[in-house]
Design a protein around this motif. Structure first.
Motif: not given
Length: 106
Positions: A16, A34, A38, A55, A59-60, A89, A91-92, A98, A100
């Motif tokens: 990340e 991301s 995760s 977000v 999505e996450a 987290v 899942w991404t 993604t 944030w």
């Protein structure tokens, strides 16, 4: 970085990307990008400060220790995480960026 969408990594980045946007006493704003990452298994964030996350893109799934299921966040969704609220987290999506926006506050 004057734009949240500037300098994005490739969609297959290993880690990340964390970029601080602003820091003041009691306040820190960062962009997190991301690309399929995760939290490690059995790892929970337990931060001494509050964190408001949005977000911006993608999505996450964000999981809280006191909730049975992860929350599926999509672009535009936000959540305020109180201090010492254990979360992770789950899942991404791989192959998708993604973005944030995280606001850490005392």
């Amino acid at each position: 970085m004057p734009n949240l969408f500037a300098e994005l990594p490739a969609t297959a980045a290993v880690d990340e990307q964390f970029r601080e946007i602003l820091q003041r006493p009691g306040l820190r704003i960062e962009r997190i990008v991301s690309t399929g990452q995760s939290s490690p298994p059995d790892f929970w964030y337990d931060q001494p400060q509050g964190e408001w996350v949005l977000v911006v893109q993608g999505e996450a799934k964000l999981r809280f220790a006191d909730e049975a299921e992860a929350r599926h966040l999509r672009a535009g969704d936000y959540v305020d995480i109180p201090p010492h609220c254990r979360h992770r987290v789950e899942w991404t999506p791989a192959g998708q960026i993604t973005i944030w926006l995280a606001v850490h506050y005392d």
